[in-house]
Scaffold this active site. Structure first.
Site, PDB file in Angstrom:
ATOM      1  N   SER A 113      51.239  31.972  20.593  1.00 13.59           N
ATOM      2  CA  SER A 113      52.069  31.207  21.524  1.00 13.59           C
ATOM      3  C   SER A 113      53.439  30.872  20.957  1.00 13.59           C
ATOM      4  CB  SER A 113      51.313  29.944  21.942  1.00 13.59           C
ATOM      5  OG  SER A 113      52.013  29.261  22.921  1.00 13.59           O
ATOM      6  N   HIS A 114      53.690  29.588  20.770  1.00 13.47           N
ATOM      7  CA  HIS A 114      55.020  29.122  20.359  1.00 13.47           C
ATOM      8  C   HIS A 114      55.145  29.048  18.842  1.00 13.47           C
ATOM      9  CE1 HIS A 114      52.062  26.012  20.861  1.00 13.47           C
ATOM     10  NE2 HIS A 114      52.671  25.349  19.893  1.00 13.47           N
ATOM     11  N   LYS A 126      43.092  34.913  21.924  1.00 16.06           N
ATOM     12  CA  LYS A 126      42.554  33.998  22.923  1.00 16.06           C
ATOM     13  C   LYS A 126      41.783  34.818  23.954  1.00 16.06           C
ATOM     14  CE  LYS A 126      45.029  31.681  26.031  1.00 16.06           C
ATOM     15  NZ  LYS A 126      46.081  30.870  26.653  1.00 16.06           N
ATOM     16  N   ASP A 277      58.541  30.638  25.793  1.00 16.16           N
ATOM     17  CA  ASP A 277      58.024  30.725  24.424  1.00 16.16           C
ATOM     18  C   ASP A 277      57.479  32.113  24.097  1.00 16.16           C
ATOM     19  OD1 ASP A 277      55.696  30.661  25.961  1.00 16.16           O
ATOM     20  OD2 ASP A 277      54.561  29.622  24.411  1.00 16.16           O
ATOM     21  N   ASP A 279      54.619  33.698  24.174  1.00 14.02           N
ATOM     22  CA  ASP A 279      53.764  34.436  25.106  1.00 14.02           C
ATOM     23  C   ASP A 279      54.068  34.135  26.572  1.00 14.02           C
ATOM     24  OD1 ASP A 279      52.816  31.847  24.760  1.00 14.02           O
ATOM     25  OD2 ASP A 279      50.789  32.379  25.371  1.00 14.02           O
ATOM     26  N   ASP A 281      54.214  31.294  28.444  1.00  9.51           N
ATOM     27  CA  ASP A 281      53.584  30.275  29.291  1.00  9.51           C
ATOM     28  C   ASP A 281      54.328  28.938  29.265  1.00  9.51           C
ATOM     29  OD1 ASP A 281      52.755  29.656  26.762  1.00  9.51           O
ATOM     30  OD2 ASP A 281      50.604  29.647  27.183  1.00  9.51           O
ATOM     31  N   ARG A 282      55.232  28.765  28.302  1.00  6.41           N
ATOM     32  CA  ARG A 282      55.989  27.496  28.272  1.00  6.41           C
ATOM     33  C   ARG A 282      57.368  27.671  28.895  1.00  6.41           C
ATOM     34  NH1 ARG A 282      54.893  24.035  22.818  1.00  6.41           N
ATOM     35  NH2 ARG A 282      52.629  24.091  22.978  1.00  6.41           N
ATOM     36  N   SER A 365      54.189  19.172  26.703  1.00 10.63           N
ATOM     37  CA  SER A 365      54.520  20.201  25.726  1.00 10.63           C
ATOM     38  C   SER A 365      55.135  21.434  26.385  1.00 10.63           C
ATOM     39  CB  SER A 365      53.264  20.575  24.960  1.00 10.63           C
ATOM     40  OG  SER A 365      52.248  20.966  25.877  1.00 10.63           O
ATOM     41  N   LYS A 376      49.207  28.389  32.181  1.00  8.49           N
ATOM     42  CA  LYS A 376      50.541  27.870  32.493  1.00  8.49           C
ATOM     43  C   LYS A 376      51.519  29.044  32.527  1.00  8.49           C
ATOM     44  CE  LYS A 376      51.132  26.328  27.724  1.00  8.49           C
ATOM     45  NZ  LYS A 376      50.201  25.488  26.992  1.00  8.49           N
TER      46      LYS A 376
END
Ligand code: G1P
Ligand code: ZN
Length: 540
Positions: A113-114, A126, A277, A279, A281-282, A365, A376
């Site tokens: 992720s981030h 994941k 981010d 991947d 999702d953010r 976050s 997300k």
């Protein structure tokens, strides 16, 4: 091609956390480390023989090699079809969407992720289930248990699959479909949002830049914002996914995307900006000289999303993670929309979304999403904002001040103490937990403790209980302190402290408004005594 059972030794550190398993690249590159994790995932589930698996990653260092390992183990375990993004790339929300679109058994996403990338950075894995949601705790616990005792993995001995071009390939008895990672996702976005209206907004001179942080959203953003929505070439920056993210830390927040904040503080800044981010999702939303906190963003989405055609009459409710500010609570109360408060981590939203208890959810976050996928989704959140701006004909700052005028402003900040000694951090939390019963009534400067609790949650659908999900201290003047330990770090422990306080006046200096809250927390928590540091490593 041969399928063999390869003997292996278990690793004792393969514990799934807030969001999959994350470790340093060097840890993941140990002999059979990834193989053990992948096989432990499959050993914990049944009924996937002949079914479809979706596989992709965020392009970080080791993605290319890891994808091949996943493909060969998945084929050896009997999956009938594997859909994989070209170059081994897929954003997390795109993978989630492909799972449901193709009625797949599930999906494996390779991402931390981030977290930073590169040879010295982090890697992760994941699993998402057939509804496209992150595996629930009951399942990830099984992965963890299996990984502790695993003694063999199934392996298909075959040359690497060519992932540089799309098309069908064969791996043993398994069909591999290499697909364009962007197209299906972009089609979904066009069904949700009014692209015509957003295009019109851009044509009216409204300027926008998207920063993909040299990570996975680059190809998605270029196609959606530049090709479909007609923004000038170059509006999407840092658009090529790089194994080390070009030394950027791909976490879209004012600390790690400071370059974008600086750009937006300049006099010639564009009207609007967003970043995503590792991947995808953010998301972070910025306007000219204005940073919009994710908590306020969730409140604004709650206010306006129900008016977009796609969500009209289908807006069931909203959920926020516990540390997220209660700005959204005020909107749901005003609009009589059901609200749920969950522990930190996207996996807690899945059941609520699927059972139509909620349509929208978000975390402080920098995560937001709706029931379009059960992950997300950074580009979705950005498009949601653009669609709302187009439909309301308001500027981002106007949407924010409208909110603050109605409900007051919830000033908000998070302090992270990263990579501290895990035992010390545990002691700090234990000592705070022990203080919970005696805190109410105590005075700290101008603030009095109203109530304190160790947050626990019962899933309204499965009735599964999660206890010990962080400590909440509610103070007078609608101030609040939340303390919890991160579940995604790869070194030591990370203590996260979340501070908020409501004020009617919304033009005050956030530092001044929050100073007494931060002071109260430092007295209660005795951070310097336990952690031997007294300044946070990141203030977000
Ligand atoms: C962090 C965030 C959390 C988010 C998760 C995955 O987890 O706090 O909201 O869902 O990353 O993106 P933490 O490290 O705090 O456990
Ligand atoms: Zn992410």
């Amino acid at each position: 091609m041969d399928i063999t059972a390869v003997k292996t030794e278990p690793y004792q550190d393969q514990k799934f956390g807030t969001s999959g398993l994350r470790r340093r690249v060097s840890v993941f590159m140990q002999k059979n480390y990834l193989q053990n994790v992948v096989q432990s995932i499959f050993d914990s589930m049944e009924g996937f023989e002949g079914k479809t698996l979706i596989v992709g990653g965020d392009g970080r260092y080791f993605n290319d090699k890891a994808i091949q390992i996943v493909l060969k183990i998945a084929a050896a375990n009997g999956f009938g079809r594997i859909i994989v993004g070209k170059n081994g790339w897929l954003s997390t929300p795109a993978l989630s969407h492909l799972i449901t679109l193709n009625e797949a058994f599930g999906g494996i996403i390779l991402t931390a992720s981030h977290n930073p990338g590169g040879k010295d950075g982090d890697f992760g894995i994941k699993f998402d289930t057939s509804n496209g949601a992150p595996a629930p705790v009951s399942l990830t616990n099984k992965f963890t248990q299996r990984a502790k005792i695993i003694d063999r993995f199934w392996w298909l001995d075959a040359p690497d699959v060519e992932l540089g071009n799309t098309g069908k390939k064969q791996l043993g008895n398994t069909t591999i479909e290499v697909i364009d990672p962007v197209l299906d996702y972009a089609n979904m976005m066009q069904k949700i949002f009014n692209f015509k209206a957003i295009k019109k907004l851009f044509n009216s001179g409204f300027t926008f830049t998207f920063d993909a942080m040299n990570a996975i959203t680059g190809p998605y953003a270029k196609y959606i914002f530049e090709e479909l929505l007609g923004l000038p070439q170059g509006s999407v920056v840092h658009a090529v996914p790089l194994p080390d993210f070009g030394h950027l830390h791909p976490d879209p927040n004012p600390v790690y995307a400071k370059h974008l904040v600086d750009r937006m503080n300049a006099d010639d800044a564009p009207d609007f900006a967003a970043a995503s981010d590792g991947d995808g999702d953010r998301y972070m939303i910025l306007s000219k000289k204005l940073f919009i906190t994710p908590s306020d963003s969730l409140a604004i989405l709650t206010e306006h999303l129900p008016n977009l055609a796609y969500y009209k009459n289908k807006f069931y409710g909203v959920a926020r993670s516990m540390p997220t500010s209660n700005a959204v609570d005020k909107v749901t109360k005003r609009k009589k929309i059901p609200l749920y408060v969950t522990p930190t981590g996207w996996k807690y939203f899945g059941n609520l979304l699927q059972s139509k208890k909620i349509t929208l959810c978000g975390e402080e976050s920098f995560g937001a999403g709706s029931n379009h996928v059960l992950e997300k989704d950074g580009i979705w959140a950005t498009l949601a904002w653009l669609n709302i701006l187009a439909q309301t004909n308001k500027k981002p700052a106007e949407l924010l001040t409208d909110l603050w005028q109605k409900d007051g402003r919830i000033y908000y900040i998070r302090h992270d103490y990263e990579n501290v000694n895990a035992e010390n951090a545990r002691h700090l939390m234990d000592s705070l937990g022990a203080q919970v019963p005696t805190l109410p009534g105590q005075q700290f400067g101008c603030l009095t403790v109203k109530s304190a609790e160790i947050f626990s949650y019962e899933d309204p659908i499965t009735k599964e209980r999660e206890s010990n999900q962080g400590i909440v201290i509610n103070l007078s003047k609608e101030a609040r302190v939340v303390a919890r330990l991160s579940g995604t770090g790869t070194m030591g422990a990370t203590l996260r402290l979340y501070f908020s306080r409501k004020e009617k006046s919304y033009t005050d200096n956030p530092d001044e408004v929050l100073a007494p809250v931060i002071l109260a927390a430092s007295t209660i928590l005795q951070i310097s005594k336990y952690l031997e540091i007294d300044v946070p490593t990141a203030i977000i």
